[in-house]
Design a protein around this motif. Structure first.
Motif, PDB file in Angstrom:
ATOM      1  N   SER A  72      28.948  -4.436  -4.893  1.00 56.00           N
ATOM      2  CA  SER A  72      28.409  -5.174  -6.031  1.00 56.00           C
ATOM      3  C   SER A  72      28.488  -6.681  -5.765  1.00 56.00           C
ATOM      4  O   SER A  72      27.524  -7.420  -6.000  1.00 56.00           O
ATOM      5  CB  SER A  72      29.163  -4.802  -7.302  1.00 56.00           C
ATOM      6  OG  SER A  72      28.701  -5.568  -8.382  1.00 56.00           O
ATOM      7  N   ASP A  98      26.019  -7.649  -2.997  1.00 58.34           N
ATOM      8  CA  ASP A  98      24.657  -7.795  -3.497  1.00 58.34           C
ATOM      9  C   ASP A  98      24.463  -9.104  -4.267  1.00 58.34           C
ATOM     10  O   ASP A  98      23.397  -9.715  -4.202  1.00 58.34           O
ATOM     11  CB  ASP A  98      24.278  -6.601  -4.365  1.00 58.34           C
ATOM     12  CG  ASP A  98      24.147  -5.318  -3.555  1.00 58.34           C
ATOM     13  OD1 ASP A  98      24.006  -5.390  -2.313  1.00 58.34           O
ATOM     14  OD2 ASP A  98      24.196  -4.235  -4.180  1.00 58.34           O
ATOM     15  N   LYS A 146      21.803 -12.454  -3.075  1.00 55.02           N
ATOM     16  CA  LYS A 146      20.763 -13.116  -3.865  1.00 55.02           C
ATOM     17  C   LYS A 146      20.580 -14.574  -3.461  1.00 55.02           C
ATOM     18  O   LYS A 146      19.599 -15.202  -3.836  1.00 55.02           O
ATOM     19  CB  LYS A 146      21.091 -13.017  -5.359  1.00 55.02           C
ATOM     20  CG  LYS A 146      20.978 -11.606  -5.888  1.00 55.02           C
ATOM     21  CD  LYS A 146      21.372 -11.526  -7.342  1.00 55.02           C
ATOM     22  CE  LYS A 146      21.305 -10.089  -7.838  1.00 55.02           C
ATOM     23  NZ  LYS A 146      21.787  -9.954  -9.207  1.00 55.02           N
ATOM     24  N   ARG A 198      26.977  -3.302   4.361  1.00 54.10           N
ATOM     25  CA  ARG A 198      26.082  -2.195   4.005  1.00 54.10           C
ATOM     26  C   ARG A 198      25.797  -1.246   5.163  1.00 54.10           C
ATOM     27  O   ARG A 198      25.090  -0.269   4.991  1.00 54.10           O
ATOM     28  CB  ARG A 198      24.774  -2.730   3.445  1.00 54.10           C
ATOM     29  CG  ARG A 198      24.947  -3.243   2.031  1.00 54.10           C
ATOM     30  CD  ARG A 198      23.775  -2.832   1.155  1.00 54.10           C
ATOM     31  NE  ARG A 198      24.097  -3.023  -0.238  1.00 54.10           N
ATOM     32  CZ  ARG A 198      24.581  -2.075  -1.020  1.00 54.10           C
ATOM     33  NH1 ARG A 198      24.811  -0.873  -0.548  1.00 54.10           N
ATOM     34  NH2 ARG A 198      24.849  -2.330  -2.282  1.00 54.10           N
TER      35      ARG A 198
END
Length: 132
Positions: A19, A22, A26, A94
């Motif tokens: 989380s 991510d 951005k 990831r």
């Protein structure tokens, strides 16, 4: 080792970290494509930017860094290169490892497999620290 969450300790730890990962992603300043490159070491997460006809440039971040570390240079470099920025296979990111990278030769084999999976025969390679 729990194969479903390695290198994380639990699903909740993995989910909390990803989380945050991510959120940091951005910050990427230009549009990008993401892809998983399958290797014998696992699936490697790759961020791709830049004109597809341009020369390829593979960016390998340092130890304990993710592909998001490339965000500081990708905008300038993607004007002239098709950028492929990798998440390491054994770090917190990831990528999804199947087996550990234990020796330098394992890292070289993993990188060779990533480049093959991406279809890169001719490319420039840039890294720093563990990535260089």
């Amino acid at each position: 080792m729990n194969d479903n969450v390695h290198p994380f300790r639990s699903p909740s730890t993995r989910d909390a970290y990803l989380s945050r990962y991510d959120e940091q992603a951005k910050r990427w300043s230009i549009p990008l494509e993401t892809r998983l490159a399958t290797t014998s070491y696992g699936d490697t997460f790759v961020r791709i930017n830049g004109p597809s006809g341009a020369p390829s440039l593979v960016l390998v971040p340092g130890d304990e860094e993710t592909s998001s570390a490339c965000s500081l240079v990708v905008e300038a470099l993607s004007a002239d290169y098709n950028i492929f920025c990798l998440d390491h296979i054994n770090d917190l990111d990831r990528s999804v490892p199947k087996r550990p990278v234990k020796r330098h030769s394992d890292f070289v084999e993993w990188l060779d497999e990533v480049l093959t999976a991406l279809g890169l025969n001719r490319f420039h390679l840039m890294g720093h620290s563990y990535g260089g």
